[in-house]
Design a protein around this motif. Sequence first.
Motif, short mmCIF file in Angstrom:
data_model
loop_
_atom_site.label_atom_id
_atom_site.label_comp_id
_atom_site.label_asym_id
_atom_site.label_seq_id
_atom_site.Cartn_x
_atom_site.Cartn_y
_atom_site.Cartn_z
N PHE A 63 1.30 -0.96 0.23
CA PHE A 63 -0.27 -0.15 -0.18
C PHE A 63 1.15 1.19 -0.16
CE2 PHE A 63 -2.64 -3.46 1.41
CZ PHE A 63 -3.39 -3.28 1.21
N THR A 64 1.85 1.20 -1.11
CA THR A 64 2.53 2.76 -1.40
C THR A 64 2.15 4.21 -1.17
OG1 THR A 64 2.28 2.63 -3.55
CG2 THR A 64 3.87 0.75 -2.84
N ASN A 65 0.57 4.38 -1.50
CA ASN A 65 0.60 5.98 -1.43
C ASN A 65 -0.20 6.06 0.52
OD1 ASN A 65 0.99 6.57 -3.84
ND2 ASN A 65 -0.59 5.72 -4.46
N LEU A 66 -0.38 4.87 1.13
CA LEU A 66 -0.60 4.48 2.60
C LEU A 66 0.00 6.03 3.42
CD1 LEU A 66 -3.19 3.06 4.19
CD2 LEU A 66 -0.87 2.12 5.59
N MET A 67 -0.82 6.56 3.59
CA MET A 67 -0.92 8.09 5.07
C MET A 67 -1.30 7.74 6.08
SD MET A 67 -1.33 11.21 2.04
CE MET A 67 -3.02 11.14 1.78
N LEU A 87 6.65 2.14 3.10
CA LEU A 87 5.34 2.95 2.68
C LEU A 87 5.82 4.61 3.16
CD1 LEU A 87 2.63 1.06 5.45
CD2 LEU A 87 3.10 0.96 2.67
N THR A 88 6.29 4.80 2.18
CA THR A 88 7.52 6.22 2.33
C THR A 88 6.26 7.78 1.99
OG1 THR A 88 7.36 6.29 -0.48
CG2 THR A 88 9.40 5.23 1.28
N ARG A 89 5.23 7.22 1.97
CA ARG A 89 3.90 9.10 2.42
C ARG A 89 3.14 8.82 3.82
NH1 ARG A 89 -0.32 9.41 -1.97
NH2 ARG A 89 0.48 11.62 -1.55
N LEU A 90 3.80 7.64 4.61
CA LEU A 90 3.36 7.31 5.35
C LEU A 90 3.21 8.66 6.48
CD1 LEU A 90 1.60 5.32 7.09
CD2 LEU A 90 3.53 4.83 7.96
N ARG A 91 1.95 9.31 7.19
CA ARG A 91 2.31 10.00 8.29
C ARG A 91 2.46 9.92 9.45
NH1 ARG A 91 2.54 12.59 2.79
NH2 ARG A 91 3.10 14.01 2.21
N THR A 92 1.69 9.41 9.50
CA THR A 92 0.81 8.72 11.04
C THR A 92 1.07 7.26 11.07
OG1 THR A 92 -1.68 8.46 10.99
CG2 THR A 92 -0.42 10.09 11.86
N ALA A 110 13.63 4.95 6.93
CA ALA A 110 13.00 5.78 5.68
C ALA A 110 11.42 6.12 5.91
CB ALA A 110 13.11 4.44 4.77
N LEU A 111 10.61 5.95 6.51
CA LEU A 111 9.67 7.11 6.57
C LEU A 111 9.72 8.33 6.95
CD1 LEU A 111 7.85 4.12 8.66
CD2 LEU A 111 7.76 4.45 6.29
N THR A 112 10.42 9.71 6.25
CA THR A 112 11.15 10.35 6.52
C THR A 112 9.63 10.93 6.30
OG1 THR A 112 11.28 10.78 4.41
CG2 THR A 112 13.32 9.80 5.83
N ARG A 113 8.15 10.75 6.02
CA ARG A 113 7.14 11.58 6.20
C ARG A 113 6.59 11.87 7.12
NH1 ARG A 113 4.72 12.44 -0.30
NH2 ARG A 113 6.73 12.70 -1.14
N VAL A 114 6.49 10.53 8.27
CA VAL A 114 6.02 10.21 9.10
C VAL A 114 6.17 11.67 9.67
CG1 VAL A 114 5.76 8.82 10.95
CG2 VAL A 114 6.24 8.25 9.29
N THR A 115 4.78 12.12 10.72
CA THR A 115 5.10 13.91 12.03
C THR A 115 4.21 12.30 12.83
OG1 THR A 115 2.63 13.59 11.21
CG2 THR A 115 4.30 15.01 9.52
N GLY A 133 16.95 8.28 13.56
CA GLY A 133 17.65 9.86 13.78
C GLY A 133 16.93 10.51 12.14
N THR A 134 16.71 9.93 11.38
CA THR A 134 16.66 10.02 9.92
C THR A 134 15.25 10.62 9.89
OG1 THR A 134 15.69 8.25 9.11
CG2 THR A 134 18.08 8.83 8.68
N LEU A 135 14.12 10.61 10.77
CA LEU A 135 12.45 10.90 10.87
C LEU A 135 12.83 12.27 11.21
CD1 LEU A 135 11.55 7.53 13.05
CD2 LEU A 135 11.77 8.32 10.37
N THR A 136 12.99 12.83 10.60
CA THR A 136 13.33 14.63 10.66
C THR A 136 12.62 15.38 10.95
OG1 THR A 136 14.03 15.03 8.39
CG2 THR A 136 15.40 14.95 10.01
N SER A 137 10.93 14.68 9.67
CA SER A 137 9.84 15.51 10.27
C SER A 137 8.54 14.71 11.28
CB SER A 137 8.66 14.76 9.16
OG SER A 137 9.61 15.48 7.83
N VAL A 138 9.18 13.91 11.96
CA VAL A 138 8.81 13.66 13.34
C VAL A 138 8.27 14.52 14.56
CG1 VAL A 138 8.40 12.19 15.23
CG2 VAL A 138 8.85 10.62 13.80
N THR A 139 6.68 14.43 14.40
CA THR A 139 6.65 15.56 15.74
C THR A 139 6.51 14.83 17.23
OG1 THR A 139 4.00 16.10 15.54
CG2 THR A 139 5.91 17.91 14.13
N TYR A 140 5.92 13.57 16.98
CA TYR A 140 4.85 13.10 17.69
C TYR A 140 6.25 11.89 17.91
CZ TYR A 140 2.43 10.24 21.52
OH TYR A 140 2.35 9.56 22.82
N LEU A 141 6.94 11.20 18.61
CA LEU A 141 7.80 9.84 18.61
C LEU A 141 7.78 9.02 19.96
CD1 LEU A 141 9.61 7.44 17.25
CD2 LEU A 141 11.39 9.30 18.71
N GLY A 142 6.28 8.34 20.54
CA GLY A 142 5.76 7.17 21.23
C GLY A 142 6.33 6.34 21.32
#
Length: 411
Positions: A63-67, A87-92, A110-115, A133-142
């Motif tokens: 599901f490569t477009n899964l967000m 799933l490189t388009r994943l946001r959450t 590789a999920l660099t768009r995940v927030t 450390g490459t998850l530079t878009s992450v605002t919540y890391l639990g």
Amino acid sequence: MATARSAAMLALAMLLFAQLSAAGSINETAAYQTCMTTPSSCSSLSFYNRQLTGTLPTELGIFTNLMYMTLWMNAMTGSIPSELGALTRLRTMWLNHNQLTGTLPTELGALTRVTFMAIDHNQVTGTLPSELGTLTSVTYLGLQELRLTGTLPSELGAITNSRYMAFHGNPLTGTIPSEMGNLASVTAMGLHDLRLTGTLPSELGAITNARYMACNHNLLTGTIPSEMGNLASVTRMFLNNNLLTGTIPSEMGNLASLTAMAFNNNLLAGTIPSEMGNLASLTAMLVCSNAGLCGTIPAGVIPTTSSLPANDCPTATNGTLLGSACLTSAPTGPPSTPSPTVPPGILPSISPTKPSSSDSPESRTNDSDEHPLKENWFRKRDVARKKAFPQLFSWFNKQAKRDASMEHDVQ
């Protein structure tokens, strides 16, 4: 390709069947028709609190477009598939509150768009991959309440957009990387209930947006850096139950937003800074069990609670001298009234058991079989954490709705 697509459709159908069985209806079938017929167009999977069992299918990687992936609060087992790294388009990604095992795949880097990434409250083992450390878009890391070992990677300091970062409740060792001071956007930092050693980095004083700073219940040594007085936004600071020495810096009097602080059960000495009396918002100040500490509790502040050892903290209201080093000069006269307990919600529940004599500095340096990170401690801890579940459920439910409303904007 056709075989892979069929496998993906079957995997999704199994998830959907389990969800509908738990929900007791088939009203949501149409909403997932696109995902079942055209996996490459699927953008959202929401199966939270549906009593799902079984493992995460590796075929989800198609599901490569899964967000949006929301699978939290279920009973899923097995490991986290490395295929999720596709799933490189994943946001959450909400995988928390399941029964997942195995390790954290390095492919998650590789999920660099995940927030939002929440994998907490599982049984995941292994180490923290430096690739996070490459998850530079992450605002919540639990990543709290897992079974992670090893150290905190210095690469975590590159996640400069993070506002919430939690690792507590893992048997992590090593030191706090000075690079954590780069996380200037963090508002909540959970480094408590670990097995960290070394000193408190002075760089932590650069996290000026932090409102919650917890490094308690570790094996930290050295002094409290004066730079901690730069945390102008902090409302709750917990450094208790360590091996900290030296004095309480006078710079702590600069923390105008501070409402609760806990420095108890350390090896602090000297005098409580008079500058602490300037903190008009302070309502709870725990400094018990620092035998060499003297001074007075500022007026209007609760000095102790019934759940903490009081051998070095007389049950007296503000204005009374504290610490066994200065009890001999305590004022004479009628006994003062016992202090009230801290109101619920001011201080978090750190441990499911009350501190005892076995929690002395000497015993905390001994990695014996009696260390609280045994299996029975985990079970007791989980029971204690469930008391906060209604609030947790409400928060995640609101977040899931927010994610759904964002979907059209992202597309």
